[in-house]
Design a protein around this motif. Sequence first.
Motif, PDB file in Angstrom:
ATOM      1  N   ALA A 129       4.432   3.628 -10.900  1.00  0.00           N
ATOM      2  CA  ALA A 129       5.483   4.543 -10.464  1.00  0.00           C
ATOM      3  C   ALA A 129       5.694   4.470  -8.952  1.00  0.00           C
ATOM      4  O   ALA A 129       6.832   4.393  -8.471  1.00  0.00           O
ATOM      5  CB  ALA A 129       5.152   5.970 -10.892  1.00  0.00           C
ATOM      6  N   SER A 130       4.596   4.475  -8.201  1.00  0.00           N
ATOM      7  CA  SER A 130       4.703   4.420  -6.743  1.00  0.00           C
ATOM      8  C   SER A 130       5.336   3.118  -6.278  1.00  0.00           C
ATOM      9  O   SER A 130       6.120   3.096  -5.326  1.00  0.00           O
ATOM     10  CB  SER A 130       3.321   4.534  -6.092  1.00  0.00           C
ATOM     11  N   THR A 131       4.984   2.045  -6.963  1.00  0.00           N
ATOM     12  CA  THR A 131       5.523   0.734  -6.588  1.00  0.00           C
ATOM     13  C   THR A 131       7.028   0.691  -6.831  1.00  0.00           C
ATOM     14  O   THR A 131       7.781   0.184  -5.996  1.00  0.00           O
ATOM     15  CB  THR A 131       4.813  -0.373  -7.397  1.00  0.00           C
ATOM     16  N   VAL A 132       7.438   1.264  -7.962  1.00  0.00           N
ATOM     17  CA  VAL A 132       8.867   1.338  -8.257  1.00  0.00           C
ATOM     18  C   VAL A 132       9.580   2.177  -7.200  1.00  0.00           C
ATOM     19  O   VAL A 132      10.639   1.790  -6.688  1.00  0.00           O
ATOM     20  CB  VAL A 132       9.104   1.951  -9.658  1.00  0.00           C
ATOM     21  N   ARG A 133       8.969   3.298  -6.844  1.00  0.00           N
ATOM     22  CA  ARG A 133       9.558   4.166  -5.827  1.00  0.00           C
ATOM     23  C   ARG A 133       9.731   3.417  -4.515  1.00  0.00           C
ATOM     24  O   ARG A 133      10.784   3.475  -3.867  1.00  0.00           O
ATOM     25  CB  ARG A 133       8.666   5.399  -5.630  1.00  0.00           C
ATOM     26  N   ALA A 134       8.699   2.685  -4.113  1.00  0.00           N
ATOM     27  CA  ALA A 134       8.768   1.933  -2.856  1.00  0.00           C
ATOM     28  C   ALA A 134       9.820   0.819  -2.943  1.00  0.00           C
ATOM     29  O   ALA A 134      10.543   0.564  -1.979  1.00  0.00           O
ATOM     30  CB  ALA A 134       7.407   1.348  -2.527  1.00  0.00           C
ATOM     31  N   PHE A 135       9.898   0.199  -4.103  1.00  0.00           N
ATOM     32  CA  PHE A 135      10.888  -0.857  -4.336  1.00  0.00           C
ATOM     33  C   PHE A 135      12.301  -0.323  -4.084  1.00  0.00           C
ATOM     34  O   PHE A 135      13.114  -0.956  -3.417  1.00  0.00           O
ATOM     35  CB  PHE A 135      10.749  -1.370  -5.781  1.00  0.00           C
ATOM     36  N   LEU A 136      12.543   0.894  -4.579  1.00  0.00           N
ATOM     37  CA  LEU A 136      13.856   1.510  -4.397  1.00  0.00           C
ATOM     38  C   LEU A 136      14.049   2.009  -2.970  1.00  0.00           C
ATOM     39  O   LEU A 136      15.072   1.753  -2.339  1.00  0.00           O
ATOM     40  CB  LEU A 136      14.026   2.677  -5.372  1.00  0.00           C
ATOM     41  N   GLU A 137      13.035   2.706  -2.465  1.00  0.00           N
ATOM     42  CA  GLU A 137      13.162   3.324  -1.148  1.00  0.00           C
ATOM     43  C   GLU A 137      13.448   2.274  -0.077  1.00  0.00           C
ATOM     44  O   GLU A 137      14.215   2.519   0.838  1.00  0.00           O
ATOM     45  CB  GLU A 137      11.884   4.103  -0.819  1.00  0.00           C
ATOM     46  N   HIS A 138      12.824   1.118  -0.199  1.00  0.00           N
ATOM     47  CA  HIS A 138      12.991   0.085   0.827  1.00  0.00           C
ATOM     48  C   HIS A 138      13.992  -0.992   0.421  1.00  0.00           C
ATOM     49  O   HIS A 138      14.035  -2.051   1.032  1.00  0.00           O
ATOM     50  CB  HIS A 138      11.626  -0.505   1.177  1.00  0.00           C
ATOM     51  N   LYS A 139      14.768  -0.652  -0.631  1.00  0.00           N
ATOM     52  CA  LYS A 139      15.869  -1.506  -1.056  1.00  0.00           C
ATOM     53  C   LYS A 139      15.463  -2.968  -1.213  1.00  0.00           C
ATOM     54  O   LYS A 139      16.145  -3.888  -0.772  1.00  0.00           O
ATOM     55  CB  LYS A 139      17.034  -1.389  -0.066  1.00  0.00           C
TER      56      LYS A 139
ATOM     57  N   ARG B  58       0.869  -1.192   0.000  1.00  0.00           N
ATOM     58  CA  ARG B  58       0.000   0.000   0.000  1.00  0.00           C
ATOM     59  C   ARG B  58       0.893   1.224   0.000  1.00  0.00           C
ATOM     60  O   ARG B  58       1.678   1.412   0.935  1.00  0.00           O
ATOM     61  CB  ARG B  58      -0.897   0.010   1.231  1.00  0.00           C
ATOM     62  N   THR B  59       0.787   1.991  -1.038  1.00  0.00           N
ATOM     63  CA  THR B  59       1.626   3.187  -1.158  1.00  0.00           C
ATOM     64  C   THR B  59       0.732   4.413  -0.993  1.00  0.00           C
ATOM     65  O   THR B  59      -0.487   4.309  -1.071  1.00  0.00           O
ATOM     66  CB  THR B  59       2.318   3.220  -2.536  1.00  0.00           C
ATOM     67  N   PRO B  60       1.351   5.592  -0.767  1.00  0.00           N
ATOM     68  CA  PRO B  60       0.545   6.811  -0.592  1.00  0.00           C
ATOM     69  C   PRO B  60      -0.279   7.121  -1.836  1.00  0.00           C
ATOM     70  O   PRO B  60       0.077   6.711  -2.941  1.00  0.00           O
ATOM     71  CB  PRO B  60       1.588   7.911  -0.377  1.00  0.00           C
ATOM     72  N   ILE B  61      -1.332   7.867  -1.621  1.00  0.00           N
ATOM     73  CA  ILE B  61      -2.215   8.240  -2.726  1.00  0.00           C
ATOM     74  C   ILE B  61      -1.627   9.424  -3.487  1.00  0.00           C
ATOM     75  O   ILE B  61      -1.942   9.643  -4.638  1.00  0.00           O
ATOM     76  CB  ILE B  61      -3.623   8.480  -2.162  1.00  0.00           C
ATOM     77  N   PHE B  62      -0.740  10.192  -2.847  1.00  0.00           N
ATOM     78  CA  PHE B  62      -0.022  11.224  -3.603  1.00  0.00           C
ATOM     79  C   PHE B  62       1.477  11.012  -3.472  1.00  0.00           C
ATOM     80  O   PHE B  62       1.954  10.394  -2.521  1.00  0.00           O
ATOM     81  CB  PHE B  62      -0.432  12.644  -3.189  1.00  0.00           C
TER      82      PHE B  62
END
Length: 419
Positions: free
Chosen positions: A84-94, A40-44
């Motif tokens: 895009a959000s999923t990719v961001r989370a993938f990177l952010e949480h390594k 679950r990623t942020p809505i914005f």
Amino acid sequence: MLAKAPRGTRDILPGEVEEWSTLETFFRNLCKNYNYREIRTPIFEHTELFSRSVGEDTDIVGKEMYTFLDKGKRSLTLRPEGTASTVRAFLEHKMYAQAQPTKLFYFGPMFRYDRPQAGRYRQFHQLGAEAFGSASPEIDAEIICLAMDFFQSAGLNQLSLEINSVGCPQCRPGYREEIRKILEKNRRDLCPDCQSRFETNPLRILDCKIEGCREVTLQVPEILDHLCSYCVQHFEDVINFLKLLEISYQVNPKLVRGLDYYTNTAFEIVDTGLGSQNSLGGGGRYDGLVETCGGSATPGVGFAIGLERVLLSLEQQSSQLEYTEESRIFVATLGPSASARGLQLVTELRRNGIAAEKDYQDRSLKAQMKQADRVGAAKVLILGEEELEKGKIVLRDMEKGDQREVELEEILQILKNDL
RNA sequence: GUGAGUGUAGCUCAGGUGGUUAGAGCACCAGAUUGUGGCUCUGGGGGCCGUGGGUUCAAGUCCCAUCACUCACCCCA
């Protein structure tokens, strides 16, 4: 205006919500079997995440984003899509540091500022899945298979899967130049949109529905003939795996998706009987996206499905999702002391796992019976002053239409045995 | 962003060429049945006629604007 949802948004009311959660449950169960895990990623997100990943020249970024400045003057955007959000989370949480592939799924609202239409909303809902870390065509097939299995479980099996390859950074630029070279002389025959696409993204001219543009593009060879050997092989492999999994498909060489990040596989699932907005879902491979977002080169593939469209499609073929309506006990009371005892009783039932309801408006027994009927009560307990004095309660079976008097103290046990 | 159609009760819709207190069906509430649902009958509550302006002695009805909804273009889910 005050009592009106904003344009392009709507409430999902009791009675509809059950269908939504049924679809959600289908998808969750399916993802469990495929070993995808929920995120679950942020809505914005930061606006830049979308403009960079989806692509500056796309319609989504160019005119459909809900972008605003927060009080700290940050530019934020309500997510127009989920990848895009999923990719961001993938990177952010390594997540790349864990065993690959990383397989994720999500469910939630997306936002695009667009003119509302049948099957098109400004807030709409998607479920989707993404797999990072593997370039294998097998996982392209797995992603497509997951999407198709979802439609199958929802009862939609008249859908058509269209598939294409949009190439990669090795072969696409060459093809792009090829298109420009061929269309150069007909440039003035193109529609205004396509004239600017000529500069920004000539591939999309092939997808234009305007008659004039279609004619002109007839002379352009298909992209499938211009793929590099890697892409040709990948595409063939994906197709063969689809055959292996007995998934029927239609190769559509003109399929170009509206997001810039796709490479190799692109696919769309359409319901031809649906009217203008007939795409239920789509997706593809995006081997450059993680790098675009600042990570190291990591392949990925995913899809998204629009829930409103799925529901529309179900409605179109007039099939309904099965869900069990909970039957409940209704406690009808007469007089204030019986009502108080009734309140105690419904609470006791509820705490023992039995759905129970009562009237709170001191209405006539007749009115209470009517209400019991409406809430779908299988049984009604009638408690008046008479019963209260005797320590009894009337247990009425609403379907059979008969009733008997039982001990008030034993009612919980009787109902429990009944279940 | 462009075009077309539609806005009357909670819902579905009537209201010829402007003319008294705006109607029906369904739904809701009540009564017939002073403590028993579904069926039937009787009665009742409910309307800024989307909003604002204009024409007219008079506008739900005609004109303009605006908003919303619907559909299509575009694009996509």
